[in-house]
Scaffold this active site. Structure first.
Site, PDB file in Angstrom:
ATOM      1  N   TYR A 165       0.834  -1.215   0.000  1.00  0.00           N
ATOM      2  CA  TYR A 165       0.000   0.000   0.000  1.00  0.00           C
ATOM      3  C   TYR A 165       0.867   1.263   0.000  1.00  0.00           C
ATOM      4  CZ  TYR A 165      -3.130   3.560   2.047  1.00  0.00           C
ATOM      5  OH  TYR A 165      -3.829   4.711   2.293  1.00  0.00           O
ATOM      6  N   LYS A 169       1.660   4.030  -3.061  1.00  0.00           N
ATOM      7  CA  LYS A 169       1.331   5.443  -2.843  1.00  0.00           C
ATOM      8  C   LYS A 169       2.595   6.310  -3.037  1.00  0.00           C
ATOM      9  CE  LYS A 169      -3.107   5.478  -1.458  1.00  0.00           C
ATOM     10  NZ  LYS A 169      -4.157   6.199  -2.190  1.00  0.00           N
TER      11      LYS A 169
HETATM   12  N1  LIG Z   1      -8.485   7.411   6.113  1.00  0.00           N
HETATM   13  C1  LIG Z   1      -7.204   7.541   6.307  1.00  0.00           C
HETATM   14  O1  LIG Z   1      -6.752   7.601   7.443  1.00  0.00           O
HETATM   15  C2  LIG Z   1      -6.265   7.683   5.122  1.00  0.00           C
HETATM   16  C3  LIG Z   1      -4.922   7.930   5.411  1.00  0.00           C
HETATM   17  C4  LIG Z   1      -4.039   8.083   4.362  1.00  0.00           C
HETATM   18  C5  LIG Z   1      -4.476   7.984   3.056  1.00  0.00           C
HETATM   19  N2  LIG Z   1      -5.799   7.710   2.808  1.00  0.00           N
HETATM   20  C6  LIG Z   1      -6.192   7.643   1.392  1.00  0.00           C
HETATM   21  O2  LIG Z   1      -7.304   8.483   1.180  1.00  0.00           O
HETATM   22  C7  LIG Z   1      -8.146   7.911   0.179  1.00  0.00           C
HETATM   23  C8  LIG Z   1      -9.553   7.790   0.737  1.00  0.00           C
HETATM   24  O3  LIG Z   1      -9.510   6.954   1.864  1.00  0.00           O
HETATM   25  P1  LIG Z   1     -10.735   6.783   2.868  1.00  0.00           P
HETATM   26  O4  LIG Z   1     -10.146   6.505   4.189  1.00  0.00           O
HETATM   27  O5  LIG Z   1     -11.721   7.870   2.698  1.00  0.00           O
HETATM   28  O6  LIG Z   1     -11.321   5.390   2.296  1.00  0.00           O
HETATM   29  P2  LIG Z   1     -12.762   4.739   2.439  1.00  0.00           P
HETATM   30  O7  LIG Z   1     -13.497   5.301   3.582  1.00  0.00           O
HETATM   31  O8  LIG Z   1     -12.519   3.264   2.385  1.00  0.00           O
HETATM   32  O9  LIG Z   1     -13.479   5.201   1.084  1.00  0.00           O
HETATM   33  C9  LIG Z   1     -12.948   4.757  -0.137  1.00  0.00           C
HETATM   34  C10 LIG Z   1     -13.791   5.264  -1.287  1.00  0.00           C
HETATM   35  O10 LIG Z   1     -13.271   4.729  -2.494  1.00  0.00           O
HETATM   36  C11 LIG Z   1     -14.282   3.961  -3.175  1.00  0.00           C
HETATM   37  N3  LIG Z   1     -13.600   2.842  -3.807  1.00  0.00           N
HETATM   38  C12 LIG Z   1     -12.975   1.806  -3.218  1.00  0.00           C
HETATM   39  N4  LIG Z   1     -12.446   0.991  -4.148  1.00  0.00           N
HETATM   40  C13 LIG Z   1     -12.727   1.551  -5.365  1.00  0.00           C
HETATM   41  C14 LIG Z   1     -12.441   1.183  -6.702  1.00  0.00           C
HETATM   42  N5  LIG Z   1     -11.777   0.064  -6.989  1.00  0.00           N
HETATM   43  N6  LIG Z   1     -12.897   1.979  -7.700  1.00  0.00           N
HETATM   44  C15 LIG Z   1     -13.600   3.115  -7.415  1.00  0.00           C
HETATM   45  N7  LIG Z   1     -13.894   3.504  -6.161  1.00  0.00           N
HETATM   46  C16 LIG Z   1     -13.468   2.724  -5.153  1.00  0.00           C
HETATM   47  C17 LIG Z   1     -15.286   3.591  -2.082  1.00  0.00           C
HETATM   48  O11 LIG Z   1     -16.601   3.476  -2.569  1.00  0.00           O
HETATM   49  P3  LIG Z   1     -17.324   2.105  -2.982  1.00  0.00           P
HETATM   50  O12 LIG Z   1     -17.142   1.153  -1.838  1.00  0.00           O
HETATM   51  O13 LIG Z   1     -18.732   2.570  -3.175  1.00  0.00           O
HETATM   52  O14 LIG Z   1     -16.665   1.655  -4.237  1.00  0.00           O
HETATM   53  C18 LIG Z   1     -15.237   4.869  -1.213  1.00  0.00           C
HETATM   54  O15 LIG Z   1     -16.036   5.869  -1.790  1.00  0.00           O
HETATM   55  C19 LIG Z   1      -7.513   6.590  -0.220  1.00  0.00           C
HETATM   56  O16 LIG Z   1      -6.752   6.745  -1.393  1.00  0.00           O
HETATM   57  C20 LIG Z   1      -6.616   6.256   0.942  1.00  0.00           C
HETATM   58  O17 LIG Z   1      -5.535   5.449   0.575  1.00  0.00           O
HETATM   59  C21 LIG Z   1      -6.689   7.563   3.808  1.00  0.00           C
END
Ligand SMILES: NC(=O)c1ccc[n+]([C@@H]2O[C@H](COP(=O)([O-])OP(=O)(O)OC[C@H]3O[C@@H](n4cnc5c(N)ncnc54)[C@H](OP(=O)(O)O)[C@@H]3O)[C@@H](O)[C@H]2O)c1
Length: 261
Positions: A165, A169
């Site tokens: 992961y 990234k």
């Molecule tokens: N939350 C954190 O602490 C954190 C920290 C660092 C980086 N990030 C990054 O921030 C971004 C958002 O994270 P998040 O925490 O908000 O994640 P999340 O709550 O799991 O939401 C992920 C979103 O992406 C969609 N998704 C998942 N797989 C997909 C695919 N194959 N194609 C299209 N859409 C897809 C999901 O919708 P569906 O299920 O409806 O497809 C959902 O809308 C990610 O890139 C993650 O790596 C998050």
């Protein structure tokens, strides 16, 4: 005359695609961009979830939205997303490449081809392909496009079990810099946004495997907490608007002072 502060962040009449916009950070970013005036295309894997989020965002912002299900790992499905956006709204000004997955951790010695490919397709290959397709559309429109690639603060450090992961990234951050250089002559700005711990479904999902993960993440920040997803809105508005007109090819950490090593 200086620009007004409201004008710096105003996206009225502009069009933004946000992938992964049904939940978590993407949902907050899509809402913020719409409330700044943009028409927003809500993308995730599931059409009904896209429609639900798009309707809610239209209601809270008064801006038109489009719901379009598209799997980021599906190379051949991505051109249709761009075409449909242009059919509906006539242009694309902003892409937020936010969708990403972080499944159960796997140590490097235990990596399978399937696990590696799954993360590679969704977290790197898809976002790079979508950025390229959108940049071609932006090129036709003339200078002014903005692309934000969502990475993670973990990209600077890696860690046990999360190397696939965080490594992908890190590659996305590196691609961001290449895109910024290749597309600066076209007037397209490209930046990476690197979140620390935010209270999303992804973060809550870690509890099943490691109940202490959110607490450990919080303690690794200077602010000793996990952020609410709406706390990312200011950063994405900055990168998606005139407010950052002289900023490109950079990675922007939004992580409560989390250490990067
Ligand atoms: N939350 C954190 O602490 C954190 C920290 C660092 C980086 N990030 C990054 O921030 C971004 C958002 O994270 P998040 O925490 O908000 O994640 P999340 O709550 O799991 O939401 C992920 C979103 O992406 C969609 N998704 C998942 N797989 C997909 C695919 N194959 N194609 C299209 N859409 C897809 C999901 O919708 P569906 O299920 O409806 O497809 C959902 O809308 C990610 O890139 C993650 O790596 C998050």
């Amino acid at each position: 005359m200086h620009p007004s502060l409201a004008d710096l962040f105003d996206l009225t009449g502009q069009v933004a695609i946000v992938t992964g916009a049904t939940k978590g950070l993407g949902r907050s970013m899509a809402s913020g961009l719409a409330r700044a005036g943009a028409s927003v295309v809500v993308v995730s894997r599931d059409q009904s979830r896209c429609e639900e989020a798009a309707a809610a965002i239209a209601q809270e912002s008064g801006r038109p939205t489009l719901a379009h299900a598209c799997h980021m790992g599906d190379w051949d499905a991505l051109p249709r997303l761009v075409e449909k956006t242009v059919e509906r709204f006539g242009r694309i000004d902003v892409l937020v490449n936010n969708a990403g997955i972080h499944p159960a951790p796997v140590a490097v010695m235990d990596l399978s081809s399937e696990y590696f490919d799954k993360l590679y397709h969704v977290n790197l290959k898809g976002p790079v392909r979508l950025a390229a397709l959108v940049a071609k559309q932006m090129q036709k429109q003339g200078p002014g496009g903005r692309i934000v690639n969502v990475a993670t603060v973990g990209a600077y450090a890696g860690g046990p079990g999360v190397g696939t992961y965080t490594g992908l990234k890190a590659a996305l951050i590196n691609f961001t810099k290449t895109m910024a250089r290749e597309w600066a002559p076209l007037g397209i700005r490209v930046n990476a946004l690197c979140p620390g711990p935010f209270d999303s479904e992804m973060m809550r999902g870690t509890v099943k495997l490691d109940p202490k993960f959110p607490d450990r993440s919080a303690m690794a920040t200077m602010q000793q907490r996990v952020a609410d997803c709406d706390e990312v809105i200011g950063a994405v508005l900055y990168l998606a608007s005139k407010a950052s007109s002289f900023v490109t090819g950079e990675d922007h950490v939004v992580a409560g002072g989390m250490l990067r090593c």
